[in-house]
Design a protein around this motif. Structure first.
Motif, PDB file in Angstrom:
ATOM      1  N   SER A 280     -10.225  16.058   7.065  1.00 33.56           N
ATOM      2  CA  SER A 280     -10.187  17.064   8.125  1.00 33.56           C
ATOM      3  C   SER A 280      -8.793  17.666   8.212  1.00 33.56           C
ATOM      4  N   HIS A 281      -8.619  18.542   9.185  1.00 38.40           N
ATOM      5  CA  HIS A 281      -7.352  19.262   9.364  1.00 38.40           C
ATOM      6  C   HIS A 281      -6.163  18.307   9.406  1.00 38.40           C
ATOM      7  N   SER A 282      -6.290  17.200  10.090  1.00 41.42           N
ATOM      8  CA  SER A 282      -5.159  16.298  10.267  1.00 41.42           C
ATOM      9  C   SER A 282      -5.190  15.109   9.314  1.00 41.42           C
TER      10      SER A 282
ATOM     11  N   VAL B  47       2.677  19.737  27.373  1.00 37.42           N
ATOM     12  CA  VAL B  47       2.091  21.006  27.791  1.00 37.42           C
ATOM     13  C   VAL B  47       3.131  22.106  27.667  1.00 37.42           C
ATOM     14  N   LEU B  48       2.721  23.233  27.094  1.00 39.93           N
ATOM     15  CA  LEU B  48       3.555  24.422  26.984  1.00 39.93           C
ATOM     16  C   LEU B  48       2.816  25.591  27.626  1.00 39.93           C
ATOM     17  N   ILE B  49       3.567  26.566  28.119  1.00 36.47           N
ATOM     18  CA  ILE B  49       2.974  27.803  28.611  1.00 36.47           C
ATOM     19  C   ILE B  49       3.402  28.917  27.664  1.00 36.47           C
ATOM     20  N   THR B  50       2.446  29.607  27.077  1.00 36.69           N
ATOM     21  CA  THR B  50       2.741  30.661  26.107  1.00 36.69           C
ATOM     22  C   THR B  50       3.299  31.888  26.819  1.00 36.69           C
ATOM     23  N   PRO B  51       3.904  32.826  26.085  1.00 36.68           N
ATOM     24  CA  PRO B  51       4.396  34.060  26.715  1.00 36.68           C
ATOM     25  C   PRO B  51       3.300  34.831  27.447  1.00 36.68           C
ATOM     26  N   GLU B  52       2.041  34.630  27.045  1.00 37.26           N
ATOM     27  CA  GLU B  52       0.920  35.297  27.725  1.00 37.26           C
ATOM     28  C   GLU B  52       0.469  34.547  28.969  1.00 37.26           C
ATOM     29  N   GLY B  53       1.116  33.404  29.262  1.00 39.80           N
ATOM     30  CA  GLY B  53       0.767  32.625  30.446  1.00 39.80           C
ATOM     31  C   GLY B  53      -0.367  31.653  30.234  1.00 39.80           C
ATOM     32  N   LEU B  54      -0.704  31.378  28.973  1.00 43.82           N
ATOM     33  CA  LEU B  54      -1.803  30.468  28.671  1.00 43.82           C
ATOM     34  C   LEU B  54      -1.285  29.058  28.399  1.00 43.82           C
ATOM     35  N   ILE B  55      -2.140  28.068  28.673  1.00 48.77           N
ATOM     36  CA  ILE B  55      -1.775  26.663  28.482  1.00 48.77           C
ATOM     37  C   ILE B  55      -1.969  26.267  27.024  1.00 48.77           C
ATOM     38  N   ALA B  56      -0.944  25.640  26.448  1.00 51.01           N
ATOM     39  CA  ALA B  56      -1.034  25.084  25.098  1.00 51.01           C
ATOM     40  C   ALA B  56      -0.692  23.601  25.168  1.00 51.01           C
ATOM     41  N   CYS B  57      -1.372  22.794  24.353  1.00 50.86           N
ATOM     42  CA  CYS B  57      -1.224  21.337  24.426  1.00 50.86           C
ATOM     43  C   CYS B  57      -0.842  20.764  23.064  1.00 50.86           C
ATOM     44  N   GLN B  58      -0.004  19.724  23.101  1.00 48.70           N
ATOM     45  CA  GLN B  58       0.410  19.017  21.905  1.00 48.70           C
ATOM     46  C   GLN B  58       0.271  17.514  22.137  1.00 48.70           C
TER      47      GLN B  58
ATOM     48  N   MET C 155      -7.944  17.224  19.156  1.00 50.06           N
ATOM     49  CA  MET C 155      -9.022  17.120  18.177  1.00 50.06           C
ATOM     50  C   MET C 155      -8.471  17.328  16.772  1.00 50.06           C
ATOM     51  N   SER C 156      -9.250  16.915  15.780  1.00 47.66           N
ATOM     52  CA  SER C 156      -8.890  17.163  14.386  1.00 47.66           C
ATOM     53  C   SER C 156      -9.458  18.481  13.884  1.00 47.66           C
ATOM     54  N   GLY C 157     -10.322  19.104  14.673  1.00 51.91           N
ATOM     55  CA  GLY C 157     -10.893  20.389  14.296  1.00 51.91           C
ATOM     56  C   GLY C 157     -12.369  20.449  14.621  1.00 51.91           C
TER      57      GLY C 157
ATOM     58  N   GLU D 153     -12.308  28.067   9.918  1.00 52.06           N
ATOM     59  CA  GLU D 153     -11.898  29.355  10.480  1.00 52.06           C
ATOM     60  C   GLU D 153     -11.870  29.300  11.998  1.00 52.06           C
ATOM     61  N   LEU D 154     -12.901  28.726  12.603  1.00 46.98           N
ATOM     62  CA  LEU D 154     -12.927  28.604  14.061  1.00 46.98           C
ATOM     63  C   LEU D 154     -11.823  27.673  14.526  1.00 46.98           C
ATOM     64  N   THR D 155     -11.595  26.591  13.770  1.00 49.04           N
ATOM     65  CA  THR D 155     -10.518  25.658  14.110  1.00 49.04           C
ATOM     66  C   THR D 155      -9.181  26.378  14.179  1.00 49.04           C
ATOM     67  N   ALA D 156      -8.926  27.260  13.195  1.00 46.16           N
ATOM     68  CA  ALA D 156      -7.634  27.950  13.114  1.00 46.16           C
ATOM     69  C   ALA D 156      -7.402  28.896  14.279  1.00 46.16           C
ATOM     70  N   THR D 157      -8.456  29.284  14.994  1.00 46.15           N
ATOM     71  CA  THR D 157      -8.267  30.184  16.132  1.00 46.15           C
ATOM     72  C   THR D 157      -7.668  29.471  17.333  1.00 46.15           C
ATOM     73  N   VAL D 158      -7.785  28.129  17.386  1.00 47.88           N
ATOM     74  CA  VAL D 158      -7.263  27.393  18.547  1.00 47.88           C
ATOM     75  C   VAL D 158      -6.263  26.305  18.177  1.00 47.88           C
ATOM     76  N   LEU D 159      -6.311  25.802  16.936  1.00 53.74           N
ATOM     77  CA  LEU D 159      -5.433  24.702  16.525  1.00 53.74           C
ATOM     78  C   LEU D 159      -4.492  25.180  15.432  1.00 53.74           C
ATOM     79  N   ARG D 160      -3.226  25.330  15.803  1.00 59.34           N
ATOM     80  CA  ARG D 160      -2.213  25.788  14.858  1.00 59.34           C
ATOM     81  C   ARG D 160      -0.919  25.025  15.106  1.00 59.34           C
ATOM     82  N   ASP D 161      -0.273  24.605  14.023  1.00 56.55           N
ATOM     83  CA  ASP D 161       1.008  23.901  14.133  1.00 56.55           C
ATOM     84  C   ASP D 161       0.908  22.708  15.084  1.00 56.55           C
ATOM     85  N   TYR D 162      -0.187  21.951  14.950  1.00 56.46           N
ATOM     86  CA  TYR D 162      -0.403  20.742  15.758  1.00 56.46           C
ATOM     87  C   TYR D 162      -0.392  21.050  17.262  1.00 56.46           C
TER      88      TYR D 162
END
Length: 438
Positions: free
Chosen positions: A100-102, A286-297, A302-304, A310-319
């Motif tokens: 899988s991705h990870s 937890v990070l807040i993106t410049p658009e004000g959205l929540i990002a998690c590390q 999930m592993s994808g 392709e769907l995985t890459a829309t939400v999971l990038r750079d861990y």
């Protein structure tokens, strides 16, 4: 260590300790291990096993036996149509989950549809499973002497994730068949234990507050903590729970199948902050993106999505998982949720979060449940509309409710249209199903 390693360890340490109870049946840790070990011979390494979820001890045995055999557990909805069950089983049968991705060994594939109707298989690694459990232990105080009541479907992370810390610590699990029978829940609270806890979706909390507040309060000294998740809990309900259970820790949690268990907040802290989800737990960031959205590390991600890079890459990038949730971090490092970006309603150039409108409306005794949606209007083009389920014995008084909201919200946030309805559409886990009204 895997979850099953902890089960084996506790079978040695606490062989006579009750591990799980369901109805008239119970198993000690020694018995549970024996059942899991025996059942594991029915499965093969690297096999993806789809099976129908059930609210019983057999689910727990099957789930852990698949892991012990080196397979991947894929619990599906109990009432899923046979055609869909076979389609998912065929789709995952030959998938190489261990690349899988990870590149982490996968423990579970959890299928979630949310409000889109598109079924997505979320791959959860063994590492993520243990990290989720350790987050809950650290963030909410799970302990060896705890008895945890599970009343939600075990094929979804909300309830399934509570099994993990209990097994790791050697605690006791009580499994119920939902919350349709409130008396069954209260009988479960009569279990001979000093510390008990449970997980509720907000809709269940509202039901308890309407039909069993005094009974719930009678267990105040026994309820160690209650967790709420899956959807925002109205502040009126938060305050009422604090009043009924003054010594109980009451948690709002930020989690999803994709992100894992991220942050939690005990709102029975004297402040009772609405839409606050607390600080990230040990394995999460937890990070807040410049658009004000929540990002998690962190290790809980999930592993994808199974079979869909392709769907995985829309939400999971750079861990990092990039969510569609709008949020902020305050000066204390506490996460606050404002809603989903797709839910924001544009009215006359003003952007309105429907959650804020619903939050205020739910504080009115007239309102039992509600949803704020966008509706067509002959003059403005779009207008806010509030669909309302009234409290028992009440009839919707539109003018009174509008004045109530106008005293508490900016003018552009006050709905122009109101309608009394019998029910509000919700997803399986209690979230408002906004797409139902689009």
């Amino acid at each position: 260590m895997s979850l099953e390693d902890y089960l084996y360890q506790n079978a040695q340490r606490y062989p006579s300790k009750v591990a799980v109870v369901c109805g008239d049946r119970s198993l000690t840790y020694a018995q549970l291990w024996q059942e899991v070990e025996r059942r594991s011979h029915d499965f093969r390494p690297h096999e993806v096993v789809c099976f129908r979820s059930s609210q019983d001890i057999d689910f727990l045995v099957t789930y852990m036996a698949i892991h012990l055999a080196g397979g991947v557990s894929a619990p599906l909805e109990h009432g899923m149509p046979d055609v869909l069950f076979e389609r998912i089983s065929s789709a995952v049968a030959n998938f190489s989950l261990f690349t899988s991705h990870s590149s982490l060994p996968i423990a579970d594939i959890l299928y979630t549809t949310g409000t889109t109707g598109q079924s997505k298989g979320v791959m959860v690694s063994h590492r993520a499973l243990i990290a989720d459990a350790e987050n809950l232990i650290a963030g909410q105080g799970f302990s060896h002497d705890l008895v945890f009541i599970i009343n939600g479907p075990l094929n979804h992370i909300g309830s399934l994730s509570k099994i993990w810390p209990c097994i790791i610590l050697g605690a006791t699990i009580i499994i119920l068949e939902g919350m349709k029978d409130l008396n069954a829940f209260f009988r479960a609270l009569d279990y001979p234990a000093k510390k008990m806890a449970t997980f509720f979706v907000p809709a269940t909390i509202r039901m308890l507050l309407q039909f069993g507040p005094d009974k719930l309060a009678s267990y105040a000294d026994k309820l160690d903590f209650i967790e709420s998740g899956a959807a925002p809990l109205p502040q009126a309900d938060m305050l009422r729970l604090c009043e009924l259970l003054p010594k109980t820790r009451l948690y709002n949690t930020y989690a999803s199948t994709e992100t894992g268990i991220i942050a939690t907040y005990n709102f029975n802290d004297g402040r009772c902050m609405a839409n606050c989800l607390g600080r990230p737990m040990p394995h999460s960031r937890v990070l807040i993106t410049p658009e004000g959205l929540i990002a998690c590390q962190g290790d809980t991600l999930m592993s994808g999505y199974v079979g869909d890079p392709e769907l995985t890459a829309t939400v999971l990038r750079d861990y990092t998982i990039f969510t569609s949730d709008v949020g902020t971090l305050d000066e204390e490092g506490m996460l606050h949720l404002s809603g989903r970006a797709s839910d924001v309603i544009n009215v006359g150039g003003f952007k309105v979060s429907p959650i804020e409108v619903e939050e205020v409306a739910m504080s009115n005794p007239m309102v039992s449940d509600c949803i704020c949606i966008s509706a067509s209007h002959p003059v403005t083009g779009h207008a806010l509309k509030l669909l309302v389920v009234t409290s028992p014995g009440q009839t919707l008084d539109k003018r009174t409710l509008a004045r109530f909201l106008a005293d508490r919200l900016e003018p552009y946030k006050v709905p122009m249209l109101y309608e009394q309805v019998d029910t509000i559409a919700r997803t399986y886990n209690g979230k408002l199903n906004r797409k139902h009204y689009q």
